[in-house]
Structures are given as C-alpha cells and as structure tokens.
Design a protein around this motif. Structure first.
Motif: not given
Length: 390
Positions: A29-54
């Motif tokens: 119930g917290v009023k939350t704003l997320l701000i990103d320089a791009f449009d996630p998911p995107h290729t400018q960070g560390s989360h792209h490339g399809e897969t990550r190990l867990i």
C-alpha cells in the motif's frame, strides 16, 4: 509541493532490484514511483541476455545461502502471480580444476543449510554428461535443485505486478540530480521534479551518474557472452547450467535453449566502463570470442560450433564482490542497493523484499550485515564514503 508529483517512496533505477522493490512496496500500500532512464526490460543495464543462473550453495557469509533460498521461493511466487514462466530447474554443474579451486567451503555450508548437492569426480562427470572433455584433475559440485531464470521475463513479471498494485513507472527519464532533507527527497529529472518521503537508489552500473549525491565503491565492467552452435548433448533437458573454474579463468553458461546455442560468458576480467560512454559491441575486442571459444574447444568441444550471437552487458563490482545494501551515509531516508558484482540477479526478488522492509519499517529480518557500507572504511565509519574515488 504538487500532489501529483508526491510519493511515499521514489525508486531510481527500475531494473532487477528496483522493479522488485517497487512491487513489494506497492503490495504493502505504499505510494511508489519507479524512474528509469530506459524502458525496462532493456539492454542498457545488467539484466538482458535471456538467462541468469540461480544456485543456492554459496561459500563466504552464510547470509548468501539463506537469501538464495528465500529468493527462490519469491521467484516461484512471482511466477504464479504473473502467469509467466521465470525459473527452470535444470540443475547447475559447478566444475573446477582442483589445482585452481576447491568446493570444500561451499559443500560444508550446503550441508549445514541442508542444500542438496552432489560431489562428483572427473569420471562421474564424464559419465553423466558425455559431451564434457574433463581432465582427471577436475571435480564438480552439482546442485540438482538449481537452474536458471529468464532474466527479461523476471523484469516484465515484476513490472506487471508492481503496476497492478498501483505503482507508477516513469520510463525514458534520466535523473539529473537528487536533493535530500531529513523527511523528504527530491529527484530532479529530465521530465521534471518528483518528491518523496524517502528514496531507493538501485542504479546498477549507472551509479556513477548519481554523483555527487552519492559515491559508492563500485566499478562498472564491460562483460561479453556468446551463443555457440552445439550438439544435442548440450541441449536444454540434456545439459544443466554450469560454472567452470580453470587455468583459463572463471566461466559460466547455460544449455542450448530452443536451439539458440550453448551460452557462455567469462566471470573474471573485463574493461572498465563509465556511464555516458560507448559500450563497445561484441567483437570489438579480439578476446570477446577467442576467450569463450578456447574454453569450449578445450572442455566442451561439441559446443564449440559457429558463433550464433554475441552480446555485451555490465557487471558492477565492489572491491570484495559482496553487495551493498544500506542507507546513504548522510541521509537516513535514502537507501542504496548496488555493487552486485555479477552474481546478484538471482537475489533480486529477495533484495526487493529487503528494500521494502527497510523503507517501510526501518529494519528487516534478513541478515544484511555483510552488505554494510561501513566495511569499506578503515574505522568502519561511513563518513569517508561520500568522497570521490573510494
């Protein structure tokens, strides 16, 4: 203060950690704003490339195992709530030359925490996965319950869930400055100013762009991954996710999913990258393909076919490769989460939960003591951390 620009919590950086935190805050119930320089998911960070190990069997501080197990449960919950497949339990095969690395610490911690692991010698490795060309000096630790996450899908799922709970997301919006007072934070962006009672900074490799408001001991490094044509022995269902430690360096990878080719990346080495500068594309360095191909030809010859695709992303290293999850040294209403050092994505579900805990109640039941900023200062005070170059 304009009401429509006012929030309880503003999150700067809506990648893996930020988007997760946005969901767990909005759900409360917290009023939350997320701000990103791009449009996630995107290729400018560390989360792209399809897969990550867990994986769950960590060495070092026991907090990692506890957090990995909690993260796993939260990924399954997000999967159920979003209706998007996020986690595949392919198993993870950790391979290493015994002259380079020992699994003893991780095996001991796994036993204490009751994480299922199997210790294998070279003969057993070759018998179970005939595509591997493993010398007798190698050993392995296999985690049958581990696997991989579909990384962009994870961002999409948390985005869907966060917005469904009432969070707002401002995309393609760069933060130009942040100012903070005792009970308020103003985030100045290219699309205007936004005001919050508190803020979470989860800017990944882009933390350098938030100076001078905050300086963290984080170095962004360019990393490459490649997908190589491979035999059926390395197809998903036949072959697990893997890590490999040898004289050639430290590597990690994934089976060929739907014929895309075996994916492999190098965990160590890499060129430093500064926010705002060009991230050189795959193939710009001769070593981009050569390092990956050399390891495949040596240990996985059936996966050393033609390069099908190459990609670049970023790691954000701390000096000790442990995370930073703490409060700003000068502003207690600003949280910082960064320096995930190439092994943080799997934890982003639980990191979001932790950040929501800290933002709403000031504390969390999870052990985050190993991730305190104070560990980087000689006297364990935080005062020096606002200085350039630390």
């Amino acid at each position: 203060m304009a009401e429509h620009n006012s929030y309880d919590v503003i999150i700067v950086g809506a990648g893996s950690m930020g988007m997760s935190a946005g969901y767990y805050l909005a759900r409360r119930g917290v009023k939350t704003l997320l701000i990103d320089a791009f449009d996630p998911p995107h290729t400018q960070g560390s989360h792209h490339g399809e897969t990550r190990l867990i994986r769950h069997a960590y060495s070092g501080d026991p907090a990692y195992i506890d957090l990995a197990l909690r993260a796993d449960r939260l990924w399954k919950e997000a999967e159920q709530l979003s209706g998007i497949e996020l986690l595949v339990r392919s198993g993870v095969l950790n391979l290493a030359d015994s002259a380079v690395y020992s699994f003893s610490g991780r095996l001991a911690e796994a036993k204490i925490r009751k994480v299922p692991v199997q210790q294998l010698d070279a003969g057993e490795i070759r018998r179970r996965w005939p595509g591997l060309n493993i010398p007798e000096t190698f050993a392995a630790m296999y985690e049958p319950d581990a696997g991989y996450l579909y990384s962009e899908r994870c961002i999409t799922a948390y985005r869907q869930l966060a917005l469904g709970q009432g969070a707002e997301l401002l995309t393609n919006t760069s933060v130009v400055n942040i100012t903070a007072r005792e009970s308020s934070v103003t985030v100045h962006t290219t699309n205007g100013d936004y005001h919050g009672a508190s803020a979470i900074l989860s800017a990944g490799a882009w933390f350098g762009a938030l100076a001078p408001f905050v300086h963290l001991p984080i170095k962004a490094i360019r990393k490459v991954v490649g997908w190589f044509e491979s035999s059926p022995a390395f197809a998903a269902g036949n072959f697990p996710g893997f890590t490999l430690g040898a004289e050639e360096g430290g590597y990690y990878g994934f089976p060929s999913i739907a014929g895309a080719g075996l994916k492999i990346g190098r965990h160590d080495t890499g060129l430093e990258w500064k926010p705002g500068t060009l991230l050189a594309p795959f193939g710009s360095e001769a070593s981009d393909e050569q390092d990956l191909r050399r390891v495949l030809e040596t240990y996985m010859p059936g996966a050393a076919g033609r390069l099908l695709k190459g990609s670049v992303c970023k790691y954000e290293y701390t000096p000790d490769e442990d995370f930073i999850i703490d409060r700003h040294p000068l502003h207690s209403n600003v949280l910082v989460a960064g320096g995930f050092s190439g092994h943080g994505f799997k934890f982003s579900s639980v990191v979001g939960e932790i950040l929501a805990d800290l933002a709403t109640s000031g504390a969390t039941n999870h052990n985050i003591q190993p991730f305190a900023l104070s560990r980087f200062t000689p006297d364990h005070s935080q005062a020096g951390l606002i200085l350039e170059g630390i």
